[in-house]
Write an enzyme that holds these catalytic residues in place. Structure first.
Site, PDB file in Angstrom:
ATOM      1  N   ARG A 126      10.755 -11.650  43.536  1.00 14.91           N
ATOM      2  CA  ARG A 126      11.474 -12.870  43.914  1.00 14.91           C
ATOM      3  C   ARG A 126      12.717 -12.539  44.728  1.00 14.91           C
ATOM      4  O   ARG A 126      13.012 -13.179  45.721  1.00 14.91           O
ATOM      5  CB  ARG A 126      11.839 -13.666  42.663  1.00 14.91           C
ATOM      6  CG  ARG A 126      12.649 -14.920  42.931  1.00 14.91           C
ATOM      7  CD  ARG A 126      13.996 -14.780  42.213  1.00 14.91           C
ATOM      8  NE  ARG A 126      14.880 -15.856  42.576  1.00 14.91           N
ATOM      9  CZ  ARG A 126      16.079 -15.666  43.133  1.00 14.91           C
ATOM     10  NH1 ARG A 126      16.508 -14.464  43.383  1.00 14.91           N
ATOM     11  NH2 ARG A 126      16.846 -16.680  43.427  1.00 14.91           N
ATOM     12  N   HIS A 146      15.655 -12.793  49.589  1.00 10.55           N
ATOM     13  CA  HIS A 146      16.736 -12.162  50.338  1.00 10.55           C
ATOM     14  C   HIS A 146      16.287 -11.255  51.484  1.00 10.55           C
ATOM     15  O   HIS A 146      17.091 -10.948  52.360  1.00 10.55           O
ATOM     16  CB  HIS A 146      17.626 -11.352  49.391  1.00 10.55           C
ATOM     17  CG  HIS A 146      18.219 -12.185  48.305  1.00 10.55           C
ATOM     18  ND1 HIS A 146      19.140 -13.181  48.559  1.00 10.55           N
ATOM     19  CD2 HIS A 146      18.002 -12.201  46.969  1.00 10.55           C
ATOM     20  CE1 HIS A 146      19.480 -13.757  47.417  1.00 10.55           C
ATOM     21  NE2 HIS A 146      18.806 -13.190  46.440  1.00 10.55           N
TER      22      HIS A 146
END
Length: 138
Positions: free
Chosen positions: A99, A104
């Protein structure tokens, strides 16, 4: 713990998993070649992780334990409290790592690994949901 909140989050998790299952191709090469499928799979996988963390944090808030320092620690605390087994907690902590990359550092996602996550570890989220549902019954 607000049972209704948890039940709504479990339903959201179910929808994410269903979306991944229906859209992720059986062949990793197809996922690699299709950016729309990549978006659908990665978004729903990221959501599944976030929803699981949110559910876990919600449960932990009602326990006599210190709050987690990070997302992965949510699953450690749930294992310490007997809500999850250690193997499942470790697998979900690894999902937090995915995740974080997806959110990011999206351009560095290895789609073969994502395909393997879906193929071999998507059931971890269903197992998590079952463990939480059992907790709701108590």
């Amino acid at each position: 713990m607000d049972r209704e909140v948890v039940e709504q989050k479990l339903e959201s998790l179910r929808r994410c998993l269903q979306r991944i299952e229906t859209k992720c191709p059986t062949d990793a090469a197809m996922l690699i070649a299709d950016i729309d499928l990549q978006d659908i799979v990665s978004l729903n996988l990221s959501r599944a992780v976030q929803i699981s963390v949110d559910i876990g944090a919600h449960l932990i808030a009602g326990m006599e334990v210190p709050p987690p320092d990070n997302m992965g620690q949510v699953f450690d605390l749930l294992a310490q409290e007997g809500v999850l087994n250690n193997e499942l907690a470790n697998n979900l902590k690894k999902a937090v790592g995915f995740r974080n990359i997806a959110v990011h550092n999206y351009e560095n996602i290895n789609w073969e690994i994502v395909h393997c996550i879906v193929k071999f570890h998507l059931a971890d989220f269903s197992e998590f949901a079952k463990a939480i549902a059992m907790r709701l019954v108590k």
